[in-house]
Design a protein around this motif. Structure first.
Motif, PDB file in Angstrom:
ATOM      1  N   ALA A  53       0.711  -1.453   0.091  1.00 36.63           N
ATOM      2  CA  ALA A  53      -0.033   0.189  -0.180  1.00 36.63           C
ATOM      3  C   ALA A  53       0.851   1.536   0.268  1.00 36.63           C
ATOM      4  O   ALA A  53       2.196   1.444   0.704  1.00 36.63           O
ATOM      5  N   GLN A  54       0.487   2.458  -0.892  1.00 39.90           N
ATOM      6  CA  GLN A  54       1.262   3.342  -0.816  1.00 39.90           C
ATOM      7  C   GLN A  54       0.802   4.513   0.548  1.00 39.90           C
ATOM      8  O   GLN A  54       1.526   5.745   0.275  1.00 39.90           O
ATOM      9  N   PHE A  55      -0.255   4.227   0.596  1.00 36.37           N
ATOM     10  CA  PHE A  55      -0.445   4.836   2.230  1.00 36.37           C
ATOM     11  C   PHE A  55      -1.418   4.647   2.738  1.00 36.37           C
ATOM     12  O   PHE A  55      -2.593   4.032   2.264  1.00 36.37           O
ATOM     13  N   GLY A  56      -1.296   4.919   4.069  1.00 32.68           N
ATOM     14  CA  GLY A  56      -2.596   4.364   5.495  1.00 32.68           C
ATOM     15  C   GLY A  56      -3.618   5.377   5.657  1.00 32.68           C
ATOM     16  O   GLY A  56      -2.567   6.584   6.039  1.00 32.68           O
ATOM     17  N   VAL A  57      -4.245   5.058   6.920  1.00 32.70           N
ATOM     18  CA  VAL A  57      -5.649   6.211   6.869  1.00 32.70           C
ATOM     19  C   VAL A  57      -5.937   5.027   8.249  1.00 32.70           C
ATOM     20  O   VAL A  57      -5.995   4.429   8.393  1.00 32.70           O
ATOM     21  N   ALA A  58      -5.301   5.748   9.299  1.00 30.85           N
ATOM     22  CA  ALA A  58      -5.828   4.703  10.475  1.00 30.85           C
ATOM     23  C   ALA A  58      -7.075   6.075  11.018  1.00 30.85           C
ATOM     24  O   ALA A  58      -6.674   7.108  11.567  1.00 30.85           O
ATOM     25  N   GLY A  59      -8.284   4.887  11.282  1.00 32.68           N
ATOM     26  CA  GLY A  59      -9.750   5.569  12.037  1.00 32.68           C
ATOM     27  C   GLY A  59     -10.278   5.786  10.641  1.00 32.68           C
ATOM     28  O   GLY A  59     -10.341   6.642   9.870  1.00 32.68           O
ATOM     29  N   MET A  60     -11.594   5.400  10.391  1.00 35.32           N
ATOM     30  CA  MET A  60     -12.615   5.081  10.149  1.00 35.32           C
ATOM     31  C   MET A  60     -13.553   5.586  10.372  1.00 35.32           C
ATOM     32  O   MET A  60     -14.942   5.560   9.671  1.00 35.32           O
TER      33      MET A  60
ATOM     34  N   ALA B 163      -6.385   0.466   5.789  1.00 27.46           N
ATOM     35  CA  ALA B 163      -6.613   1.321   6.696  1.00 27.46           C
ATOM     36  C   ALA B 163      -6.835   0.592   8.067  1.00 27.46           C
ATOM     37  O   ALA B 163      -7.353  -0.572   7.209  1.00 27.46           O
ATOM     38  N   TRP B 164      -7.027   1.022   9.249  1.00 31.54           N
ATOM     39  CA  TRP B 164      -7.275   0.529   9.978  1.00 31.54           C
ATOM     40  C   TRP B 164      -8.477   1.780  11.170  1.00 31.54           C
ATOM     41  O   TRP B 164      -8.099   2.726  11.153  1.00 31.54           O
ATOM     42  N   ASP B 165      -8.855   0.235  11.720  1.00 30.45           N
ATOM     43  CA  ASP B 165      -9.966   1.515  13.074  1.00 30.45           C
ATOM     44  C   ASP B 165      -9.292   0.929  13.844  1.00 30.45           C
ATOM     45  O   ASP B 165     -10.107  -0.739  14.208  1.00 30.45           O
ATOM     46  N   ARG B 166      -9.794   0.648  15.028  1.00 31.81           N
ATOM     47  CA  ARG B 166     -10.097  -0.049  16.775  1.00 31.81           C
ATOM     48  C   ARG B 166     -11.570  -0.793  16.456  1.00 31.81           C
ATOM     49  O   ARG B 166     -11.365  -1.190  17.978  1.00 31.81           O
ATOM     50  N   HIS B 167     -12.556  -0.047  15.641  1.00 33.07           N
ATOM     51  CA  HIS B 167     -13.731  -0.979  15.987  1.00 33.07           C
ATOM     52  C   HIS B 167     -13.575  -1.432  14.472  1.00 33.07           C
ATOM     53  O   HIS B 167     -13.746  -1.491  13.715  1.00 33.07           O
ATOM     54  N   PRO B 168     -13.684  -2.790  14.257  1.00 35.17           N
ATOM     55  CA  PRO B 168     -13.062  -3.549  13.228  1.00 35.17           C
ATOM     56  C   PRO B 168     -14.940  -3.589  12.166  1.00 35.17           C
ATOM     57  O   PRO B 168     -14.485  -3.666  11.208  1.00 35.17           O
ATOM     58  N   GLU B 169     -15.956  -3.166  13.173  1.00 35.86           N
ATOM     59  CA  GLU B 169     -16.834  -3.135  12.208  1.00 35.86           C
ATOM     60  C   GLU B 169     -16.913  -2.069  11.538  1.00 35.86           C
ATOM     61  O   GLU B 169     -17.785  -2.355  10.380  1.00 35.86           O
ATOM     62  N   ARG B 170     -16.251  -1.493  11.364  1.00 36.85           N
ATOM     63  CA  ARG B 170     -16.052  -0.081  10.713  1.00 36.85           C
ATOM     64  C   ARG B 170     -15.055  -0.035   9.625  1.00 36.85           C
ATOM     65  O   ARG B 170     -16.315   0.143   7.962  1.00 36.85           O
TER      66      ARG B 170
ATOM     67  N   GLU C 256      -0.272  -5.061  10.836  1.00 36.34           N
ATOM     68  CA  GLU C 256      -0.752  -5.785   9.978  1.00 36.34           C
ATOM     69  C   GLU C 256      -1.241  -4.455   8.693  1.00 36.34           C
ATOM     70  O   GLU C 256      -0.454  -4.133   7.893  1.00 36.34           O
ATOM     71  N   PHE C 257      -1.674  -3.509   9.267  1.00 38.80           N
ATOM     72  CA  PHE C 257      -2.097  -2.547   9.112  1.00 38.80           C
ATOM     73  C   PHE C 257       0.023  -1.491   8.435  1.00 38.80           C
ATOM     74  O   PHE C 257       0.061  -0.976   7.050  1.00 38.80           O
ATOM     75  N   VAL C 258       0.968  -1.104   9.666  1.00 35.49           N
ATOM     76  CA  VAL C 258       1.594  -1.074   9.175  1.00 35.49           C
ATOM     77  C   VAL C 258       3.095  -1.850   8.230  1.00 35.49           C
ATOM     78  O   VAL C 258       3.117  -1.049   7.254  1.00 35.49           O
ATOM     79  N   SER C 259       2.201  -2.902   8.282  1.00 37.42           N
ATOM     80  CA  SER C 259       3.368  -3.661   7.853  1.00 37.42           C
ATOM     81  C   SER C 259       3.482  -4.134   5.857  1.00 37.42           C
ATOM     82  O   SER C 259       3.926  -4.660   5.090  1.00 37.42           O
TER      83      SER C 259
END
Length: 478
Positions: free
Chosen positions: A11-18, A38-45, A66-69
């Motif tokens: 991935a070329q870009f990561g967004v944390a917080g959906m 993308a990552w969010d602390r609420h998996p349902e998002r 996984e998000f960072v890797s």
């Protein structure tokens, strides 16, 4: 790139917080051909995002690791989480997973001094940190916001292609620029929001005067605003007001705005603007009055009770005043807006000088011309004023606006007078006019104030007839 190859590439870009804004920005970035994780602390998002949008360039992850890797190096990560402790918690989670040269961006409404602290902390770990102001709401984030990044120039260079791809576009260029070092971007976004408070309050006061002074319905005010939006008063907030005033309640058929309780909330950026203005010694009465108006609106029960004991004036407008009131309101709205923007720009300049940010006010006006909430037609002459005179001490004395204010101020004064006659509060119209009158006055009554201070507290004063004598004290009781 084929779908199979894209799935295998990093991935070329990561967004944390959906949340609303994070998801909109992630989709915007993916729309422009960048592979996003993308990552969010609420998996349902994450599940909801995949089900609702299913974008081939946007993949959610179940864990932070996984998000960072998944990210290509140098990693580019945008945080869209609640300002405050949540940002620091995210940094602590990311630090062990990142490598020197990676870039972290905080795109929330963070306090600029926190951004300065975080930038220093990241630097000590070999990481880049950018405080990124983003304006435009969900629609702007999805299709083109105004973006105000602050931080190291080398960090901005690493994310510039993405930010330029997703930013709003106008005839004056892309609505993104490197604002300056460390907290500059978040400071500018904070002032943007302060101006927004005042602009919204001016529109509310205009609506109130037209409603109570002329008896116009919500639809009638909307029709008038629509006419104004074709001229110098054109702005996103005026356009938004027209939509709000025309919306009908599905249940009752009444204008929905008439059913909205008159208590306005706030998230803190307006308060921060006033606080830092006090720290820097920069008067921003328009923004402060708008903040006070929201606070007063929250006192609904007290206001209702007071209305039975504190009676207002019983005067009515003359037929001539009624005939002119709408025209006065139009002129007053534009003039007071100019004064509000002048205060905001002066505050940005003061902070730029204090923190050595070297912010270009002309560039701020340019990137605010599209995408953001306070975008308005007057930003074009505002930009031209600061382009011609970068060291302009105050927008009010520019060649572009001084003659306009002189022309419109008679109507402005009549509007404030008419509102006062009817007992209709117009705090931002009034405080903005007082700012203009104070700024243009070669003599102010603070000679008495300073004399009083010396009389009761020996605070000393300067003599106007002896400018080289320094500060002196007198015995005012003898």
């Amino acid at each position: 790139m084929s779908a199979a190859a894209s799935a295998q590439a990093g991935a070329q870009f990561g967004v944390a917080g959906m949340g609303v804004m994070g998801a909109a920005l992630a989709l915007n970035i993916a729309d422009h051909g960048f592979r996003v994780t993308a990552w969010d602390r609420h998996p349902e998002r994450i599940d909801e995002m995949h089900q609702k949008h299913g974008h081939p360039e946007l993949k959610g992850t179940a864990s932070m690791e996984e998000f960072v890797s998944r990210l290509e190096r140098p990693r580019r990560i945008l945080l869209m989480v609640t300002a405050g402790a949540a940002v620091d918690q995210m940094l602590e989670r990311l630090f062990p997973l990142l490598s020197p040269g990676d870039v972290i961006m905080d795109a929330g409404n963070s306090w600029f001094l926190d951004t300065r602290r975080r930038e220093e902390l990241c630097k000590s770990k070999g990481l880049h940190f950018l405080g990124v102001g983003v304006s435009g709401g969900e629609e702007g984030a999805r299709h083109g916001p105004s973006i105000m990044p602050g931080g190291p120039t080398e960090a901005y260079a690493l994310v510039r292609p993405v930010l330029e791809a997703i930013a709003a576009r106008t005839d004056e260029g892309l609505c993104v620029t490197h604002v300056g070092p460390d907290g500059a971007g978040h400071f500018v976004k904070m002032v943007h929001n302060g101006i927004e408070y005042a602009d919204m309050q001016l529109l509310a006061e205009t609506y109130d005067v037209l409603r109570r002074g002329l008896g116009l319905s919500a639809e009638g005010v909307a029709d008038l605003f629509a006419q104004w939006n074709q001229g110098i008063a054109e702005s996103f907030l005026l356009e938004t007001s027209i939509k709000v005033l025309r919306k009908k309640d599905a249940e009752t058929g009444k204008p929905l705005v008439d059913l909205v309780l008159d208590k306005a909330g706030q998230k803190g950026t307006g308060k921060w603007t006033v606080q830092v203005a006090l720290d820097l010694g920069v008067p921003v009465p328009s923004i402060a009055s708008a903040l006070d108006a929201r606070n007063l609106s929250s006192m609904k029960d007290q206001r209702v009770a007071a209305s039975h004991k504190l009676k207002g004036p019983s005067e009515a407008l003359s037929s001539e005043e009624k005939a002119q009131l709408a025209a006065w309101a139009h002129d007053a709205l534009y003039a007071a807006r100019v004064v509000t923007y002048a205060q905001g720009m002066r505050l940005i300049q003061a902070a730029s000088d204090e923190y050595k940010w070297n912010i270009s006010l002309a560039e701020m006006a340019r990137i605010w011309r599209g995408g953001c909430i306070i975008r308005a037609k007057l930003l074009t002459p505002l930009r031209e004023a600061f382009t011609r005179q970068p060291e302009l001490p105050n927008l009010l004395v520019s060649d572009a606006f001084a003659p306009v204010l002189e022309k419109l101020s008679p109507s402005w004064r009549k509007l404030v007078g008419a509102a006062t006659k009817l007992g209709i509060p117009v705090p931002v119209f009034s405080s903005s006019l007082a700012y203009l009158d104070s700024y243009r006055s070669p003599e102010l009554p603070q000679n008495l104030t300073q004399a009083q201070r010396d009389a009761f507290g020996a605070h000393t004063y300067q003599r106007r007839d002896k400018p080289d004598a320094g500060f002196v004290h007198s015995d005012w009781n003898s």
